[in-house]
Design an enzyme around this catalytic site. Sequence first.
Site, PDB file in Angstrom:
ATOM      1  N   ASP A  41      45.997  53.101  51.397  1.00 36.90           N
ATOM      2  CA  ASP A  41      45.462  51.943  50.687  1.00 36.90           C
ATOM      3  C   ASP A  41      44.671  51.043  51.637  1.00 36.90           C
ATOM      4  O   ASP A  41      44.047  51.546  52.570  1.00 36.90           O
ATOM      5  CB  ASP A  41      46.616  51.174  50.024  1.00 36.90           C
ATOM      6  CG  ASP A  41      46.227  50.572  48.688  1.00 36.90           C
ATOM      7  OD1 ASP A  41      45.364  49.679  48.672  1.00 36.90           O
ATOM      8  OD2 ASP A  41      46.786  50.983  47.648  1.00 36.90           O
ATOM      9  N   HIS A  78      45.408  44.494  48.033  1.00 34.17           N
ATOM     10  CA  HIS A  78      45.703  45.647  47.189  1.00 34.17           C
ATOM     11  C   HIS A  78      46.832  46.494  47.776  1.00 34.17           C
ATOM     12  O   HIS A  78      47.793  46.850  47.081  1.00 34.17           O
ATOM     13  CB  HIS A  78      44.420  46.472  47.035  1.00 34.17           C
ATOM     14  CG  HIS A  78      44.470  47.547  46.003  1.00 34.17           C
ATOM     15  ND1 HIS A  78      44.966  48.814  46.277  1.00 34.17           N
ATOM     16  CD2 HIS A  78      44.076  47.580  44.706  1.00 34.17           C
ATOM     17  CE1 HIS A  78      44.859  49.563  45.180  1.00 34.17           C
ATOM     18  NE2 HIS A  78      44.326  48.842  44.210  1.00 34.17           N
ATOM     19  N   SER A  91      46.107  51.111  39.435  1.00 32.97           N
ATOM     20  CA  SER A  91      46.603  50.936  40.813  1.00 32.97           C
ATOM     21  C   SER A  91      48.020  50.394  40.825  1.00 32.97           C
ATOM     22  O   SER A  91      48.811  50.702  41.722  1.00 32.97           O
ATOM     23  CB  SER A  91      45.705  49.959  41.579  1.00 32.97           C
ATOM     24  OG  SER A  91      44.557  50.577  42.063  1.00 32.97           O
TER      25      SER A  91
END
Length: 772
Positions: A146, A219, A556
């Site tokens: 990620d 994220h 996600s």
Amino acid sequence: MASLLQILHFLSIIFLLFCGVATSNQIPKPYVVYMGSSSSNSVEHVQAAESAHLQLLSSIIPSEESGRISLIHHYNHAFKGFCAMLTETEASILSGQSNIVSVFPDSVLELHTTRSWDFLAAVSGVRASPRYDKHVPSDVIIGMVDTGIWPESPSFNDKGIGKIPARWKGVCMEGPDFKKSNCNRKLIGARYYNIPPASNENKASPTKATGSPRDFEGHGTHTASTAAGASVVNASYYGLARGTARGGSPSVRIAGYKACSEEGCMSSTILKAIDDAIKDGVDIISISIGMNSLFQSDFLTDPIAIGAFHAEQMGVLVVCSAGNEGPDPYTIVNTAPWIFTVAASNIDRDFKSTVLLGNGKTYQGSAISLSNLTYAKTYPLVFGNDVAGSYVPIYEARNCRPGSLDPKKTAGKIVVCVDDDPTISRRIKKLVVEDAKAIGMILISEIQRGVSFDSGTFPFTEVGNVEGLQILKYINSTKNPRATILPTIEVPRSKPAPVVAYFSARGPSPLTENILKPDIMAPGVAILAATIPEREPGNVPIGMKPSQFGIKSGTSMACPHVTGAASLVMSVHRGWTPSMIKSALMTTASVYNNMRKPLTNNSNKSANPHEMGVGELSPLKALNPGLVFETTTQDYLQFLCHFGYSQKIIRSMSNTNFNCPKNSTEELISNINYPSISIGILSRHHQTTKTIQRTVTNVGLSNSTYVAKVHAPMGLVVKVFPMKLVFFKGVTSLSYKVSFFGKEAPSGYNTGSITWRDGRHSVQTVFTVNVE
């Protein structure tokens, strides 16, 4: 003469265009050279392979450009290959060599960007056993590929967690803002990589990485804490969604692989991260990233599919997001059968922001708005149509396109925008209105309002068409329309839930319709989890510190829920293979919402398997599935044969002497031992049935008898043989066949299920059959 000059002029343009294209084809750019399975990862072998790759480059790159004879990335553990700066011609030359499986440009992939875990337990109807509740001791390691990680988050606290597993071979890479001491018994590893340049005439990136594993996007921190974050009490996003934030299995270990930057996620870097994660000793790899559905590759030029294949070969489960390009069909990505593909749903929590009009009427909208407006004061209310800039088309102003509004007309007012133009996102509209000095914004949109938009401290709400029409009528009914937008409130226990998120990418897979994708659905709307401290002006309420938690939506966010659930199952059943864990989660998924009715999509219609897969994730049920479908490497190799790859390529990929079946056609893909069934074409005109075989393994009591029940749509004849499976000591695996006959079935996809029951377990196999 004039005509001759025109012809010559035209030919000269064509020549220049051709030369331009030819020249652009010779500009070096990063390419991935994939060479199949690695036979050894000893130091000597790795050094010899790297030397051979450099020699290969020197044989095709001109001596005057010797600076390009360098490897950006070198793959050497689970699979072999490299990334280097090549021209299109050089890449073409390499692709023709016998020891190379595929060569493809290094493309940019996209990020698919608490209460959710409690909701999953509630909707499944299964109470958590103390044995399995929240703190199962675990040595399972999750590799998060990620944007990096924010190690100071309380979600990565290692209190109460045992020693780092002795088999762990990873590292905690340092950087200017990241020290080895940032890793602990929870966050046991962190890596980062150089991002290759988009184009460079003579130079490859240096082999030594620069930067740090620290997350600057939020994220990676959010997905990691969703999957395996430690329990943090009283967590919230500035008071919203308050509760205990935790991952699916809080004692599981995390290793971060920072493969993405602000520029995106380069495919060569993702491949390197996967190779490193396998080498380091992770058990599960979680990837909330994927290609744009419009530019999907086949399986041998898709970096995630390649890396995941080799991970599966080595006993590592790979979980991926399905993508955010729904609700159109054929938009799903990450569809290889060896990938666990996850769609997104909402949970039973919503966020509402009320519009109060000057006439006293109120309308409830959807938003995550931290504004400080109150009932006490209202503001002038205008429609985008009426505040357009000079010479701006009305269509652009009503959609609040960039540059369409006149700040002199919008300053200090609340602006109403519509959503006729799908190319302009809510974020862009909000920035346009905010830049025009408006005090707030009301968006009229039917499609997106099920997913609350976070507008920070800027007053915002999103209403449907019915409410929007009433607001516009009010504006036109008075000379001085006024309104205010109240701060967001949380609405708990909302119904129905779960619902398929509108953005969640849909199947069927554009590559093959003989494997059902997505596999499963999990919470991905308004998920509270750890994030990086937000310091951007306008995102932090005045007088407050930056929140350690954020609310995000996307597949996600759904992906790490399945990752966390898989880690829980793996913690309890350490001897199970990745496909057994995948099967357990798929065959126990729930197909009902919190109203005990069939699951629906964002249009309030019954959800189909191309939207939700087999149903909503039910982690606790998966701990005791009764039967599982084991999909072996042999199954995956047969899949590649049936898909159309040559036996030579498949042998190179697998490092085996595998022989393709003599009869290899795409329709035979349906026959690999997968936990769901998909038939891309069933002809009603041929008076024959389509027969599929499956084999199940008993992981419950040794003496068990399962009876099949078929749920099929009208007109589709589905038969199971035998209808009864009897397991006893020494007999742990049994096969059965399913026949489909569609003469009377309606055209298009017909869906249903086969459920095996023994009185204790309910093992469901979903099927989709396309009748033509």
